[in-house]
Design a protein around this motif. Structure first.
Motif, PDB file in Angstrom:
ATOM      1  N   LEU A  61       0.870  -1.173   0.000  1.00  0.00           N
ATOM      2  CA  LEU A  61       0.000   0.000   0.000  1.00  0.00           C
ATOM      3  C   LEU A  61       0.907   1.223   0.000  1.00  0.00           C
ATOM      4  CD1 LEU A  61      -2.755  -0.792   2.666  1.00  0.00           C
ATOM      5  CD2 LEU A  61      -2.878  -1.029   0.174  1.00  0.00           C
ATOM      6  N   VAL A  62       0.685   2.112  -0.952  1.00  0.00           N
ATOM      7  CA  VAL A  62       1.533   3.287  -1.119  1.00  0.00           C
ATOM      8  C   VAL A  62       1.033   4.424  -0.229  1.00  0.00           C
ATOM      9  CG1 VAL A  62       2.410   4.986  -2.774  1.00  0.00           C
ATOM     10  CG2 VAL A  62       2.085   2.593  -3.478  1.00  0.00           C
ATOM     11  N   HIS A  63       1.939   5.030   0.539  1.00  0.00           N
ATOM     12  CA  HIS A  63       1.627   6.147   1.427  1.00  0.00           C
ATOM     13  C   HIS A  63       1.200   7.371   0.614  1.00  0.00           C
ATOM     14  CE1 HIS A  63       1.827   8.978   4.711  1.00  0.00           C
ATOM     15  NE2 HIS A  63       2.787   9.656   4.113  1.00  0.00           N
ATOM     16  N   GLY A  64       0.148   8.052   1.098  1.00  0.00           N
ATOM     17  CA  GLY A  64      -0.310   9.272   0.452  1.00  0.00           C
ATOM     18  C   GLY A  64      -1.006   9.021  -0.871  1.00  0.00           C
ATOM     19  N   ASN A  87      -3.371   5.600   3.582  1.00  0.00           N
ATOM     20  CA  ASN A  87      -3.918   4.943   2.399  1.00  0.00           C
ATOM     21  C   ASN A  87      -5.306   4.446   2.791  1.00  0.00           C
ATOM     22  OD1 ASN A  87      -4.586   2.611   0.588  1.00  0.00           O
ATOM     23  ND2 ASN A  87      -2.611   3.125  -0.311  1.00  0.00           N
ATOM     24  N   PRO A  88      -6.344   4.741   1.989  1.00  0.00           N
ATOM     25  CA  PRO A  88      -7.701   4.364   2.375  1.00  0.00           C
ATOM     26  C   PRO A  88      -7.922   2.853   2.527  1.00  0.00           C
ATOM     27  CG  PRO A  88      -7.667   5.252   0.140  1.00  0.00           C
ATOM     28  CD  PRO A  88      -6.305   5.453   0.703  1.00  0.00           C
ATOM     29  N   GLN A  89      -7.059   2.032   1.954  1.00  0.00           N
ATOM     30  CA  GLN A  89      -7.202   0.575   2.082  1.00  0.00           C
ATOM     31  C   GLN A  89      -6.579   0.019   3.361  1.00  0.00           C
ATOM     32  OE1 GLN A  89      -6.209  -1.630  -1.603  1.00  0.00           O
ATOM     33  NE2 GLN A  89      -5.873   0.402  -2.492  1.00  0.00           N
ATOM     34  N   LEU A  90      -5.862   0.849   4.101  1.00  0.00           N
ATOM     35  CA  LEU A  90      -5.096   0.402   5.269  1.00  0.00           C
ATOM     36  C   LEU A  90      -5.930  -0.399   6.269  1.00  0.00           C
ATOM     37  CD1 LEU A  90      -2.182   0.701   6.396  1.00  0.00           C
ATOM     38  CD2 LEU A  90      -3.041   2.583   7.749  1.00  0.00           C
ATOM     39  N   LYS A  91      -7.122   0.094   6.600  1.00  0.00           N
ATOM     40  CA  LYS A  91      -7.952  -0.564   7.621  1.00  0.00           C
ATOM     41  C   LYS A  91      -8.500  -1.918   7.160  1.00  0.00           C
ATOM     42  CE  LYS A  91      -9.147   3.440  10.392  1.00  0.00           C
ATOM     43  NZ  LYS A  91      -7.956   3.308  11.182  1.00  0.00           N
ATOM     44  N   GLN A  92      -8.445  -2.195   5.853  1.00  0.00           N
ATOM     45  CA  GLN A  92      -8.843  -3.517   5.362  1.00  0.00           C
ATOM     46  C   GLN A  92      -7.836  -4.591   5.791  1.00  0.00           C
ATOM     47  OE1 GLN A  92      -9.280  -3.435   1.105  1.00  0.00           O
ATOM     48  NE2 GLN A  92     -10.663  -1.685   1.167  1.00  0.00           N
ATOM     49  N   PHE A  93      -6.600  -4.170   6.056  1.00  0.00           N
ATOM     50  CA  PHE A  93      -5.525  -5.118   6.357  1.00  0.00           C
ATOM     51  C   PHE A  93      -5.040  -5.068   7.801  1.00  0.00           C
ATOM     52  CE2 PHE A  93      -5.231  -4.154   1.837  1.00  0.00           C
ATOM     53  CZ  PHE A  93      -5.152  -5.415   1.276  1.00  0.00           C
ATOM     54  N   GLY A 100       6.638   0.532  15.060  1.00  0.00           N
ATOM     55  CA  GLY A 100       7.083   0.667  13.685  1.00  0.00           C
ATOM     56  C   GLY A 100       6.632  -0.435  12.747  1.00  0.00           C
ATOM     57  N   ARG A 101       5.618  -1.193  13.159  1.00  0.00           N
ATOM     58  CA  ARG A 101       5.116  -2.306  12.342  1.00  0.00           C
ATOM     59  C   ARG A 101       3.601  -2.378  12.468  1.00  0.00           C
ATOM     60  NH1 ARG A 101       4.636  -7.743  12.015  1.00  0.00           N
ATOM     61  NH2 ARG A 101       5.588  -8.476  10.105  1.00  0.00           N
ATOM     62  N   TYR A 102       2.923  -2.577  11.342  1.00  0.00           N
ATOM     63  CA  TYR A 102       1.466  -2.704  11.372  1.00  0.00           C
ATOM     64  C   TYR A 102       1.054  -4.105  11.813  1.00  0.00           C
ATOM     65  CZ  TYR A 102       0.250   1.817   9.512  1.00  0.00           C
ATOM     66  OH  TYR A 102       0.065   3.179   9.366  1.00  0.00           O
ATOM     67  N   ILE A 103      -0.008  -4.156  12.626  1.00  0.00           N
ATOM     68  CA  ILE A 103      -0.555  -5.417  13.136  1.00  0.00           C
ATOM     69  C   ILE A 103      -1.775  -5.772  12.290  1.00  0.00           C
ATOM     70  CG2 ILE A 103      -1.489  -6.592  15.164  1.00  0.00           C
ATOM     71  CD1 ILE A 103       1.475  -5.558  15.408  1.00  0.00           C
ATOM     72  N   ARG A 104      -1.796  -7.012  11.799  1.00  0.00           N
ATOM     73  CA  ARG A 104      -2.901  -7.481  10.963  1.00  0.00           C
ATOM     74  C   ARG A 104      -4.210  -7.451  11.721  1.00  0.00           C
ATOM     75  NH1 ARG A 104      -1.884 -12.239   6.782  1.00  0.00           N
ATOM     76  NH2 ARG A 104       0.361 -12.205   6.769  1.00  0.00           N
ATOM     77  N   ASN A 105      -5.287  -7.198  10.968  1.00  0.00           N
ATOM     78  CA  ASN A 105      -6.623  -7.316  11.534  1.00  0.00           C
ATOM     79  C   ASN A 105      -6.862  -8.755  11.951  1.00  0.00           C
ATOM     80  OD1 ASN A 105      -7.384  -4.649  11.088  1.00  0.00           O
ATOM     81  ND2 ASN A 105      -8.183  -5.088   9.062  1.00  0.00           N
ATOM     82  N   LYS A 106      -7.673  -8.941  12.969  1.00  0.00           N
ATOM     83  CA  LYS A 106      -8.070 -10.287  13.363  1.00  0.00           C
ATOM     84  C   LYS A 106      -9.100 -10.783  12.336  1.00  0.00           C
ATOM     85  CE  LYS A 106      -6.605 -10.204  17.969  1.00  0.00           C
ATOM     86  NZ  LYS A 106      -5.351  -9.595  17.649  1.00  0.00           N
ATOM     87  N   PRO A 107      -8.986 -12.040  11.916  1.00  0.00           N
ATOM     88  CA  PRO A 107      -9.971 -12.565  10.963  1.00  0.00           C
ATOM     89  C   PRO A 107     -11.373 -12.541  11.572  1.00  0.00           C
ATOM     90  CG  PRO A 107      -8.170 -14.136  11.310  1.00  0.00           C
ATOM     91  CD  PRO A 107      -7.969 -13.001  12.273  1.00  0.00           C
ATOM     92  N   MET A 108     -12.353 -12.186  10.753  1.00  0.00           N
ATOM     93  CA  MET A 108     -13.725 -12.167  11.219  1.00  0.00           C
ATOM     94  C   MET A 108     -14.444 -13.393  10.691  1.00  0.00           C
ATOM     95  SD  MET A 108     -14.445  -8.119  10.652  1.00  0.00           S
ATOM     96  CE  MET A 108     -16.129  -8.185  11.202  1.00  0.00           C
TER      97      MET A 108
END
Length: 109
Positions: A61-64, A87-93, A100-108
């Motif tokens: 996902l590209v910033h900005g 990035n508007p898609q960020l919350k999907q992942f 300094g690291r993104y944590i994955r969403n919990k599977p629903m």
């Protein structure tokens, strides 16, 4: 004797912040492929530097931006800014940025 397999270890993981060596953008990795998975046509048209197909490639996902992209490992380096990605898609992942690291969403389910 067993067979020797040449497994390439990816330098980056899902959630890692990266910086593109050639184009200078920041981003976050959403998926990792052990080798190139898109079409030869895409490679010929987009991968101008002709990076190796037999090394890891990443969905980023590209910033900005509203875009994501597919990038060869040789064109990425760790991001040293460690600030959030826009990035508007960020919350999907991902749910949050931690250390300094993104944590994955919990599977629903």
């Amino acid at each position: 004797m067993g067979t020797v397999t040449n497994i390439t270890k990816a330098k980056f993981s899902v959630g890692d912040l990266i910086h593109h060596r050639l184009f200078g953008y920041r981003g976050v990795i959403t998926d990792v492929d052990r080798n190139f998975q898109l079409t030869d046509d895409w490679y010929e048209q987009v991968a101008k530097s002709r990076p190796p197909k037999n090394k890891p490639w990443y969905n980023v996902l590209v910033h900005g931006s509203i875009h994501s992209t597919y990038v060869a490992e040789q064109n990425l380096m760790p991001d040293d800014i460690l600030e959030p990605i826009s990035n508007p898609q960020l919350k999907q992942f991902f749910s949050t940025l931690e250390n300094g690291r993104y944590i994955r969403n919990k599977p629903m389910n």
